[in-house]
Design an enzyme around this catalytic site. Structure first.
Site, PDB file in Angstrom:
ATOM      1  N   VAL A  11       0.844  -1.207   0.000  1.00  0.00           N
ATOM      2  CA  VAL A  11       0.000   0.000   0.000  1.00  0.00           C
ATOM      3  C   VAL A  11       0.881   1.259   0.000  1.00  0.00           C
ATOM      4  O   VAL A  11       0.630   2.208  -0.741  1.00  0.00           O
ATOM      5  CB  VAL A  11      -0.961   0.029   1.215  1.00  0.00           C
ATOM      6  CG1 VAL A  11      -1.771   1.313   1.225  1.00  0.00           C
ATOM      7  CG2 VAL A  11      -1.902  -1.166   1.197  1.00  0.00           C
ATOM      8  N   ASP A  30      11.097   4.046   5.253  1.00  0.00           N
ATOM      9  CA  ASP A  30      10.950   2.749   5.937  1.00  0.00           C
ATOM     10  C   ASP A  30      12.184   2.541   6.805  1.00  0.00           C
ATOM     11  O   ASP A  30      13.274   3.010   6.454  1.00  0.00           O
ATOM     12  CB  ASP A  30      10.820   1.613   4.913  1.00  0.00           C
ATOM     13  CG  ASP A  30      10.120   0.407   5.484  1.00  0.00           C
ATOM     14  OD1 ASP A  30       9.010   0.079   5.029  1.00  0.00           O
ATOM     15  OD2 ASP A  30      10.692  -0.232   6.407  1.00  0.00           O
ATOM     16  N   GLU A 150      -7.675   2.431   3.314  1.00  0.00           N
ATOM     17  CA  GLU A 150      -7.268   1.948   1.995  1.00  0.00           C
ATOM     18  C   GLU A 150      -8.224   0.846   1.522  1.00  0.00           C
ATOM     19  O   GLU A 150      -8.627   0.004   2.310  1.00  0.00           O
ATOM     20  CB  GLU A 150      -5.841   1.393   2.102  1.00  0.00           C
ATOM     21  CG  GLU A 150      -5.273   0.891   0.818  1.00  0.00           C
ATOM     22  CD  GLU A 150      -5.337   1.937  -0.274  1.00  0.00           C
ATOM     23  OE1 GLU A 150      -4.703   2.984  -0.126  1.00  0.00           O
ATOM     24  OE2 GLU A 150      -6.047   1.711  -1.280  1.00  0.00           O
ATOM     25  N   CYS A 259      -5.363  -9.408   4.745  1.00  0.00           N
ATOM     26  CA  CYS A 259      -6.360  -8.464   5.272  1.00  0.00           C
ATOM     27  C   CYS A 259      -7.591  -9.117   5.884  1.00  0.00           C
ATOM     28  O   CYS A 259      -7.888  -8.892   7.063  1.00  0.00           O
ATOM     29  CB  CYS A 259      -6.796  -7.526   4.157  1.00  0.00           C
ATOM     30  SG  CYS A 259      -5.395  -6.676   3.416  1.00  0.00           S
ATOM     31  N   LYS A 319      -3.696 -15.454  -3.847  1.00  0.00           N
ATOM     32  CA  LYS A 319      -4.604 -15.142  -4.949  1.00  0.00           C
ATOM     33  C   LYS A 319      -3.752 -14.912  -6.187  1.00  0.00           C
ATOM     34  O   LYS A 319      -2.522 -14.834  -6.073  1.00  0.00           O
ATOM     35  CB  LYS A 319      -5.454 -13.911  -4.619  1.00  0.00           C
ATOM     36  CG  LYS A 319      -4.642 -12.639  -4.414  1.00  0.00           C
ATOM     37  CD  LYS A 319      -5.519 -11.485  -4.012  1.00  0.00           C
ATOM     38  CE  LYS A 319      -5.891 -10.657  -5.213  1.00  0.00           C
ATOM     39  NZ  LYS A 319      -6.580  -9.411  -4.854  1.00  0.00           N
ATOM     40  N   ARG A 326       0.746 -14.699   2.489  1.00  0.00           N
ATOM     41  CA  ARG A 326       0.151 -14.585   3.827  1.00  0.00           C
ATOM     42  C   ARG A 326      -1.254 -15.201   3.831  1.00  0.00           C
ATOM     43  O   ARG A 326      -2.081 -14.853   2.987  1.00  0.00           O
ATOM     44  CB  ARG A 326       0.109 -13.112   4.266  1.00  0.00           C
ATOM     45  CG  ARG A 326       1.496 -12.611   4.646  1.00  0.00           C
ATOM     46  CD  ARG A 326       1.477 -11.154   4.966  1.00  0.00           C
ATOM     47  NE  ARG A 326       1.327 -10.327   3.769  1.00  0.00           N
ATOM     48  CZ  ARG A 326       1.268  -8.992   3.800  1.00  0.00           C
ATOM     49  NH1 ARG A 326       1.329  -8.349   4.943  1.00  0.00           N
ATOM     50  NH2 ARG A 326       1.156  -8.316   2.673  1.00  0.00           N
TER      51      ARG A 326
END
Ligand code: UGA
Length: 431
Positions: A11, A30, A150, A259, A319, A326
């Site tokens: 994201v 980061d 988001e 998520c 997917k 994850r």
């Protein structure tokens, strides 16, 4: 505008590159030096279609840079977007450690009249706490605060960010709304202005609703298997009702990814924490957790046991079009098959290296470099993820005469007629 994006997960990188493409000066920050070094060199540390091109383009214009230093990026930033991970604890509660660590680091450098935007998914009520936390650490109290949830999906993150269904801004001050509205104007999207708590509830509730929709249709699929109905026909029959619609309720092995499992658990934990312990969300999480073992119990009977079977597991990411593993179904499926004595060969167009690092090595688990190699001698082929390469593949060339072979199509994406005509024993979901 000068913008600092803190956190360079998918994201963060997508948001930074897209804001840079609007002509803003964006610094991605980061604390992981390896990640930042890669990004500086124009290399995205994960697979996301279209992102490398966008990154390189914006780096070339000079609009997008990266750093590990708060003192370099924050003092000049008018908008600081915090989009660090908010994983859940073993009990399902949200873990805000990274969020507060980022706030701690940015607070000393916060310019007057700048806006801190929380893009990470956090429970309602977090924003007032963050405000208090920042006030205790800034030299002044003149900063704005907003929630900007988001809604992008992995695999289509760039397109989703460029063409969002809506932008939700959660804030209280008019200047904050005005600035964030201006920031998103180039998207020509519908902008909704809400209170911070509503914005954060809208985010959790959207993910929980979509997870509910998937769990619901999975249950209907299970019922179809008891009575000869075909779930795809049932969906067709229901979808024309405009209140229901045709999108986003295709059955399978349950929802995975970074998520839905996390957000459902967190919203369930939040419900319990506010005294609403009896809620649908607890069941949702439970039903999703038990789905793979339950289905594989049925598959075990259908294929006559897994012991000694050569099983090709196709699609290791959670997917298509991502290398993210994850909560990928492959993790549970492979471990279960190995425990049952199967010989497993895994294949994925992008995620093999990640799975190799995650799963324990054993001689009973190998990985193929191509679909041909994975499927060649398989007794059972499990098409786990609807990667286009897997959907288009001609499995009939590997059908061996006079031996039973099964294809388990967990996303109902393969051509059942062609496969059964070739002699495969086809197993779909809800059909
Ligand atoms: C999800 C949401 O769709 C995004 O809107 C949200 O921004 C994001 O979470 C997030 O909170 O960051 P994502 O996890 O990338 O996005 O993936 P999805 O495409 O939504 O898929 C989630 C899971 O649901 C996958 O395991 C997928 O296989 C499953 N799914 C999806 C189904 O089982 N059936 C469907 O019809 C659709």
């Amino acid at each position: 505008m000068n913008i600092c994006v803190i956190g360079t997960g998918f994201v963060g990188v997508v948001s930074a590159a897209v804001y840079a493409s609007f002509g803003h000066t964006v610094v991605g920050l980061d604390i992981d030096p390896n990640r930042i070094e890669k990004l500086k060199q124009g290399s995205v540390p994960f697979f996301e279609p279209g992102l490398t091109e966008l990154l390189l383009e914006q780096q070339k214009t000079g609009h997008l840079t990266f750093t590990t230093h708060y003192q370099e990026a924050v003092p000049s930033a008018e908008i600081i977007i915090v989009v660090v991970g908010t994983p859940s604890t073993a009990e399902g509660q949200v873990n805000l450690t990274y969020l507060y660590a980022a706030c701690e680091s940015l607070a000393p450098y916060l310019a007057e009249d700048s806006i801190v935007v929380i893009k990470s998914t956090v429970p309602p009520g977090t924003l007032p706490d963050v405000k208090k936390f920042l006030i205790e650490r800034t030299k002044h109290h003149k900063f704005g605060l907003a929630a900007l949830p988001e809604f992008l999906k992995e695999g289509t993150a760039v397109q989703d960010t460029l063409h969002p269904d809506r932008i939700i801004i959660g804030a209280t001050e008019p200047e904050v709304f005005a600035k964030l509205e201006k920031l998103h104007q180039p998207l020509h999207a519908q902008i909704i202005k809400l209170s911070p708590a509503s914005a954060q509830m809208a985010k959790y509730a959207s993910n929980a609703y979509l997870a509910t929709r998937i769990t619901f249709i999975n249950q209907i699929a299970d019922l179809c298997e008891k009575n000869g109905a075909d779930i795809l026909e049932v969906i067709q029959g229901m979808s024309l009702d405009q209140r229901i619609g045709a999108q986003y309720w295709y059955p399978g092995l349950g929802y995975g990814g970074s998520c839905f499992p996390k957000d459902v658990k967190e919203l369930a934990a939040y419900s319990r924490s506010v005294g609403l312990a009896d809620n649908l969300l607890n069941d949702l999480d439970y039903l999703n957790e038990v789905r793979i073992p339950r289905l594989f119990n049925t598959y075990k009977k259908l294929v006559g046991g897994w012991t000694g079977k050569k099983v090709a597991v196709l699609g290791l990411s959670f997917k298509p079009n991502t290398d993210d593993i994850r909560d990928a179904p492959s993790i549970k499926v492979i471990q279960l098959l190995l425990n049952e004595g199967a010989e497993v060969i895994g294949y994925d167009p992008k995620a093999t290296e990640n799975i190799k690092l995650f799963l324990a090595q054993t001689e009973h688990l190998t990985y193929a470099a191509s679909l041909d190699q994975a499927v060649k001698d398989a007794d059972v082929i499990i098409a786990l993820i609807e990667w286009p390469e897997i959907i288009k593949y001609d499995f009939t060339q590997h059908r061996r005469k006079d031996v039973p072979q099964w294809i388990i199509d967990t996303r109902n994406q393969l051509n059942r007629q062609i496969l059964t005509a070739a002699g495969y024993r086809y197993i779909g979901v809800g059909r």
